[in-house]
Every structure is written in C-alpha cells, then in structure tokens.
Design an enzyme around this catalytic site. Sequence first.
Site, PDB file in Angstrom:
ATOM      1  N   ASP A  35     -10.373 -12.579  -3.751  1.00 34.80           N
ATOM      2  CA  ASP A  35      -9.751 -11.596  -2.902  1.00 34.80           C
ATOM      3  C   ASP A  35     -10.622 -10.511  -2.732  1.00 34.80           C
ATOM      4  O   ASP A  35     -10.862  -9.792  -3.800  1.00 34.80           O
ATOM      5  CB  ASP A  35      -8.288 -11.141  -3.751  1.00 34.80           C
ATOM      6  N   ASP A  36     -10.840 -10.196  -1.785  1.00 34.38           N
ATOM      7  CA  ASP A  36     -11.743  -8.971  -1.309  1.00 34.38           C
ATOM      8  C   ASP A  36     -13.306  -9.379  -1.783  1.00 34.38           C
ATOM      9  O   ASP A  36     -13.916  -8.238  -1.779  1.00 34.38           O
ATOM     10  CB  ASP A  36     -11.248  -7.861  -1.584  1.00 34.38           C
ATOM     11  N   CYS A  75      -5.003  -9.926   3.940  1.00 33.55           N
ATOM     12  CA  CYS A  75      -4.587 -10.810   2.920  1.00 33.55           C
ATOM     13  C   CYS A  75      -3.701 -11.980   3.454  1.00 33.55           C
ATOM     14  O   CYS A  75      -3.814 -13.216   3.218  1.00 33.55           O
ATOM     15  CB  CYS A  75      -3.830  -9.978   1.865  1.00 33.55           C
ATOM     16  N   ARG A  79      -4.687 -15.937   4.102  1.00 33.27           N
ATOM     17  CA  ARG A  79      -4.228 -17.112   3.115  1.00 33.27           C
ATOM     18  C   ARG A  79      -3.297 -18.121   4.253  1.00 33.27           C
ATOM     19  O   ARG A  79      -3.392 -19.145   3.923  1.00 33.27           O
ATOM     20  CB  ARG A  79      -3.428 -16.397   2.295  1.00 33.27           C
ATOM     21  N   LYS A 128      -2.463 -15.359  -6.553  1.00 36.59           N
ATOM     22  CA  LYS A 128      -1.907 -14.377  -5.679  1.00 36.59           C
ATOM     23  C   LYS A 128      -1.349 -15.289  -4.586  1.00 36.59           C
ATOM     24  O   LYS A 128      -2.143 -16.114  -3.912  1.00 36.59           O
ATOM     25  CB  LYS A 128      -2.915 -13.438  -5.158  1.00 36.59           C
ATOM     26  N   HIS A 130       1.180 -14.359  -1.701  1.00 35.73           N
ATOM     27  CA  HIS A 130       1.161 -13.377  -0.435  1.00 35.73           C
ATOM     28  C   HIS A 130       1.570 -14.026   0.883  1.00 35.73           C
ATOM     29  O   HIS A 130       1.034 -13.359   1.889  1.00 35.73           O
ATOM     30  CB  HIS A 130      -0.127 -12.717  -0.094  1.00 35.73           C
ATOM     31  N   SER A 153      -0.194  -8.753  -3.555  1.00 40.51           N
ATOM     32  CA  SER A 153      -1.657  -8.068  -3.695  1.00 40.51           C
ATOM     33  C   SER A 153      -1.332  -7.181  -5.170  1.00 40.51           C
ATOM     34  O   SER A 153      -0.034  -6.613  -5.451  1.00 40.51           O
ATOM     35  CB  SER A 153      -2.122  -7.077  -2.908  1.00 40.51           C
ATOM     36  N   HIS A 218     -10.148  -7.692  -5.848  1.00 41.17           N
ATOM     37  CA  HIS A 218      -9.215  -6.758  -5.172  1.00 41.17           C
ATOM     38  C   HIS A 218      -8.785  -5.359  -6.160  1.00 41.17           C
ATOM     39  O   HIS A 218      -8.568  -5.621  -7.275  1.00 41.17           O
ATOM     40  CB  HIS A 218      -7.868  -7.309  -4.683  1.00 41.17           C
ATOM     41  N   ASP A 270     -11.044 -14.488   0.861  1.00 34.16           N
ATOM     42  CA  ASP A 270      -9.905 -14.142   1.803  1.00 34.16           C
ATOM     43  C   ASP A 270     -10.708 -13.058   2.867  1.00 34.16           C
ATOM     44  O   ASP A 270      -9.992 -12.989   3.895  1.00 34.16           O
ATOM     45  CB  ASP A 270      -8.932 -13.460   1.288  1.00 34.16           C
ATOM     46  N   ASN A 271     -11.504 -12.317   2.663  1.00 37.00           N
ATOM     47  CA  ASN A 271     -12.173 -11.368   3.658  1.00 37.00           C
ATOM     48  C   ASN A 271     -13.277 -10.701   2.804  1.00 37.00           C
ATOM     49  O   ASN A 271     -13.543 -10.759   1.651  1.00 37.00           O
ATOM     50  CB  ASN A 271     -11.086 -10.357   4.314  1.00 37.00           C
ATOM     51  N   LYS A 291     -13.931  -5.172   5.059  1.00 40.39           N
ATOM     52  CA  LYS A 291     -12.462  -5.777   5.149  1.00 40.39           C
ATOM     53  C   LYS A 291     -11.469  -4.914   6.291  1.00 40.39           C
ATOM     54  O   LYS A 291     -11.777  -3.596   6.295  1.00 40.39           O
ATOM     55  CB  LYS A 291     -11.508  -5.635   3.723  1.00 40.39           C
TER      56      LYS A 291
END
Length: 471
Positions: A35-36, A75, A79, A128, A130, A153, A218, A270-271, A291
């Site tokens: 994540d991130d 996010c 996903r 996660k 989401h 998140s 994240h 994810d980004n 992001k």
Amino acid sequence: MKILISTLFCLFFLTRAEVFSQEIQRPNIILIFADDLAYGDLGIYGAKGWATPHLDQLARDGARFTQFYVPHAVCTASRAALLTGTYANRLELFGAIDHTAKHGLNPEETTIAEMLKSNGYKTGMVGKWHLGHHPEFLPTRQGFDRYFGLPYSNDMWPNHPEVNGYYPPLPLIENETVLAYLEDQRELTSWYTQKSLEFIEDNQNQPFFLYLAHSMPHVPLYVSDKFKGRSEQGLYGDVMMEIDWSIGEIRKKLESLDLSENTLIIFTSDNGPWLSYGGHAGLQAGLREGKGTSWEGGIRVPAIFTWPGTIPAGVIQNQAAMTIDVLPTLANLSLSPLPTLPIDGRNIWPLIQGKPMEDKPYFAYYNKNELQALIYGKWKLVFPHTYRTIPQGTEMRNDGLPVKYTQIKLEKSELFDLSTDLGEQTDLSERFPEILQMMNEFAESARKDLGDALTGREGSGNRKAGRIQEN
C-alpha cells in the site's frame, strides 16, 4: 453442423489444456499487494537508506517489470482493478471509500479468488480489503475461504492527523467477525505474515491462492520492535525492511514445505508514494509526482513475478503492462475460465517469460471517471486536467504530519517519450503529430466505452457497484 463445431472446439480446448498441463503444473499463487509503496522503494529498483534483500532476490529469481502500472492512483479503485481485471471506473468504483460508504464491489463481478475457487483452489486473504466493509461486500462473500485484516485504510481511525472525530475505531476482522478495535498497529505486519504462513501450511496439499495486501507502508507508519531503528532512513525504511522480512518468511515457509517450484509469487503496489507526508513517504526514483495523480510517480509501480524453474531467472521486462492483466494471466496459468462479464486486461504470460508482445493502450483514470492519461508502449499522452502537487520550496516534514497540496491545471495535452523522459518534462506533441493522432484515437475509443468526465462523455460499457439494501 453446430454440434460438430462445438465438438471440435471442445476437443481443441481439451488438447490445449492437456499440452499446457504437461508443460506447466497448475501453480499455487501468492499475490502480494503493498500500500503506497513507491517505484523506487526496493533495492533492485534503486532504494537508498534501507535494504530489501528478500525482495531483491525475488526479482533476481524471476521477472522484474520496469514499466508496470496501476490504472488508478488510489486505494479502492486500484484494488478493484487488480482483483477483477477490469478498470474500476467501469465498475462504478472510484477513490478510497470509507466507513460511511453504502456500496462496494458488486457481487456479480468475478474476482481472482472466485475464478480460482471455482477451479478447485483454496483461497485466503490477509490484509487491507477496501472494497466495501458491509458484510455482503467482505472478502468471504467475494470468493475467499478465509479473511484476516482491515476493511479499509489504516489511517481511517480516530487518530487521523487531519480529520478529528470523523473516523470510528478501526476494526480488525477475521472472516466476518470483529476481533478487536486497533489502538496500536505495531504488530500488524507480523500478524499478517503469521496468518499467511498458517494459510500456506494448512493448504500445502492442494492448489491455493493467497492474497496478501499489506497495510504498510501507508501512513500511519508502524513497525514492530524487531525492526524499529534498523534502517538508516528512519521509520519509513524500518517499515520497508519489515515488509521485506515478511516476504522472506513466506519464501522460507514454501521451501520448508517443498512448494517453491510449484508456487508463483507476484509482488506489486497499489499506487505511488503519498508525497505530502515527506519522510513518511516512498521514493519517486525520478518519476513525476506521486499518489493521487496520473503522472508516472502515481501510477508506475514495481512488479515482480517469480516461479522457480518456470519463469526464467533474471528477466527484466521493459514493455508496459498493468495490474488489470493479472487476472487473465492467472486464468491462463490455472486453466480457469475467464469471467462471463467483459474484462479489460490480457494474458501477459509471454512478457513474464521475457518475450515480446504487441503493445496495447492502457488508460489512467482518476477522480470521478476522469481519463487523465494514456500509455501506449513508450508513449504517454496526458490530457488537460487539474492535479495536485506540492509547491516548490515547501519544507517537508518527517513526523507523520502532511504538508498541504496545491492544485494545478494542465491546460493542453502533452505527449512524452517515456524511454528518454521518465520525468515527463518535454512535450513532444508538436514534433510527432502522427503519434498524437493515434493516441487521441485510442482515447476516443476509451471515452465511448468507459466515459470521461473531463469531456462530459458517458460510457456505454459501464456497470454498477453493489449497494446495500436499506430499509
């Protein structure tokens, strides 16, 4: 005649399946989604200030992509695209939904888990989710036999640094039961790792699919005591080293169970980095922005595919691919039927093996269905839109608190050659009018199909998100 054609088709498919199964045994699949985590956050992608030896070795043992994308730099949308092989805006999923959302991934959509479960795989998710926190949208209703993790998140909790009193306590869920409300996240990566190891152990004698969606890096950043203070960089580096440790533990478990050569591991993010958090964000590695934007820093992510003995070691793939390609690739490898509803990805197994494929256009959507950019091979066209950036001269922080973004309007389309201009600084639209025309034609096809809020277009191929039934 119809019966004859049908019979021949079935014989062709069965013959193909038999040949494929003789060449490659149907693999276990572990899909790890950070994540991130930024493009430059792994040592093998140029990270400085911390070490990622297990991830670096994972890349050396298989294929590493240098031009791999998410279609949405946020996010929920990212996903949804990964798990369905479909642009999330086609599914009416945008942004990052929170505890107030009344919608989620429509149960009529087919996830990777549902596709594989229907073909005899045991399926588990850790981390996660989401894609909707209501019971009808949880992983256990979307093809997963087991679930352990957070519904959204990890910053969507009462301790958020900018939103006081908005978020409720953060639930840690097992299957569909709330185990606890988190007040501390220091053990989260360790818990995720342990649950992943348990799933592998329990399903070692049958094909399995594990989706491990780490909540880190994240913000808010948390790390266990065993990694606190380990990196030169500080807390972000410590977190990255713990994620790397997690990958090492998973590979160690596979080796101990003699599963390594029948397990495909995929690692990506994810980004890109959440730049406003300064020292609590990842490394852009020369890419523009991060992001929440459709510049390269927002949508280009590291991607590793490793399957010892099947994927050649040391592959460096420079052709473009995207997370929407994961589902159809796994369908091919597992001999599973594709979803009945149309998807947008394609099978990229040749690319993973280091072979060339014909380029295809990939689209970057953000906000409420804005087509902001288009990638085709080395070319990228960015359309007029408003995006966020950190003003030059801003003093960045390293304490978990963000600085403020400002909004900038891109007034005209700009064309970039990413093979020579990763930072997207030189507009080539006037020098290459034929490329510009081709890219605009690709974009027009996307607007007809998916829509585009920037030009006021409604897409003809869009579907609906799932919504809860309220009394």
